[in-house]
Enzyme design. Structure first.
Site, PDB file in Angstrom:
ATOM      1  CG  ASP A 174      -1.996  -0.753   1.109  1.00 35.42           C
ATOM      2  OD1 ASP A 174      -2.277  -1.377  -0.133  1.00 35.42           O
ATOM      3  OD2 ASP A 174      -2.920  -1.147   2.100  1.00 35.42           O
ATOM      4  N   GLY A 175       1.934   1.431   0.733  1.00 35.96           N
ATOM      5  CA  GLY A 175       2.691   2.356   0.930  1.00 35.96           C
ATOM      6  C   GLY A 175       3.303   2.578  -0.811  1.00 35.96           C
ATOM      7  CB  THR A 211      -8.264  -0.671   6.412  1.00 38.94           C
ATOM      8  OG1 THR A 211      -8.034  -0.016   5.207  1.00 38.94           O
ATOM      9  CG2 THR A 211      -9.809  -1.064   6.300  1.00 38.94           C
ATOM     10  CG  ASP A 213       1.428   9.377  22.155  1.00 34.72           C
ATOM     11  OD1 ASP A 213       1.562  10.255  23.088  1.00 34.72           O
ATOM     12  OD2 ASP A 213       1.571   8.378  22.363  1.00 34.72           O
TER      13      ASP A 213
END
Length: 287
Positions: free
Chosen positions: A68-69, A183, A172
């Site tokens: 996906d990256g 997702t 954070d």
């Protein structure tokens, strides 16, 4: 029918070569013209490569070999030229890369015979505003993430939704996600899964100090403004799809709106969102 194919492979990963070889052998056999990015060129022993700008002007579809990256990084460039994308999964989970390495040829045959569907995904535009001036503007298809750069320090953020204060959160960080990104990081932070067709976004605090700071689903056309409080003395950044990172300072505002550009995902027959969820998340399988 697609006639000019862009091939983009995951950077610095020789494990994609088998899949790349399968794609190239198929295209050569069918005498279909293709253009290789630099990494694909290296994996194929320095076959001629094509830069991304030339791909944008010449190609009518891109096959992305990786996870996906890799697909999201490619989408940053190709979507602006309205080039549809199809992913071949050589990553881990791979919610956006639909083709299994074991079924490449049959899926290429379907897609290049015009037997496919188009799954269109929305984008977000994120602007960083400092002292009233826009210093950065980027697109994302998964998420915009404001996060601390210091390992054990929270940041304080004031959030405004459509001109009205939502809350102040100490955490954070904060994820603003599209349905596509629901997702991804959003899910790991406790956010809900949204169907890609939903006209909604989700805001998810990352490890909030107060348990009452919960994820919230909002309208797709919402205008979100997140101001890094002047009390925040922690280094922070805003990241777009995990690809582009912009340092931010106290009193900076990140303004997030729906973008005009969409990501067009080419899907072979038999692929749909629910089947992807069942496969990737292991739903319905007995231990």
């Amino acid at each position: 029918m697609f006639k000019n194919i862009a091939i983009i492979s995951k950077n610095d990963d020789n494990s994609v070569k088998d899949s790349l070889d399968t794609v190239i052998n198929y295209l050569d056999k069918k005498k279909i013209k293709y253009f290789l990015d630099n990494n694909s060129s290296i994996l194929l022993n320095d076959k001629p490569s094509t830069n991304i700008e030339e791909m944008k002007s010449k190609c009518d579809i891109a096959f992305i070999i990786g996870g996906d990256g890799t697909l999201l990084r490619s989408a940053q460039y190709l979507s602006k030229a309205n080039i549809p994308i199809c992913g071949i999964n050589r990553g881990r989970l791979g919610f956006l890369v639909d083709i299994s390495p074991d079924h490449i040829e049959e899926n290429l045959e379907s897609i290049l015979s015009d037997n496919y569907s188009v799954d269109e995904r929305i984008s977000l535009i994120g602007k960083v505003i400092r002292n009233g001036k826009e210093i950065s503007k980027n697109i994302s298809f998964n998420d915009v993430v404001i996060h601390s750069k210091d390992a054990v320090r929270m940041i304080e953020m004031d959030t405004v939704l459509n001109g009205k204060k939502l809350y102040t959160v100490n955490a954070d960080g904060l994820v603003v996600s599209t349905p596509t990104g629901s997702t991804a990081y959003s899910l790991s932070c406790g956010g809900p899964i949204l169907q890609p067709s939903m006209e909604a976004l989700v805001m998810v605090p990352i490890c909030p100090h107060l348990l009452s700071n919960r994820p919230i689903v909002i309208g797709m056309n919402s205008v979100i403004e997140i101001k890094l409080s002047d009390k925040s003395q922690t280094n922070a950044s805003v990241t777009f799809d995990g690809q582009i990172n912009v340092p931010i300072e106290a009193n900076d505002t990140i303004k997030i709106t729906k973008g005009k550009i969409t990501l067009k995902l080419i899907q072979p027959p038999g692929i749909n969102f629910l089947s992807i969820l069942r496969e990737k998340l292991g739903w319905g399988f007995k231990p």
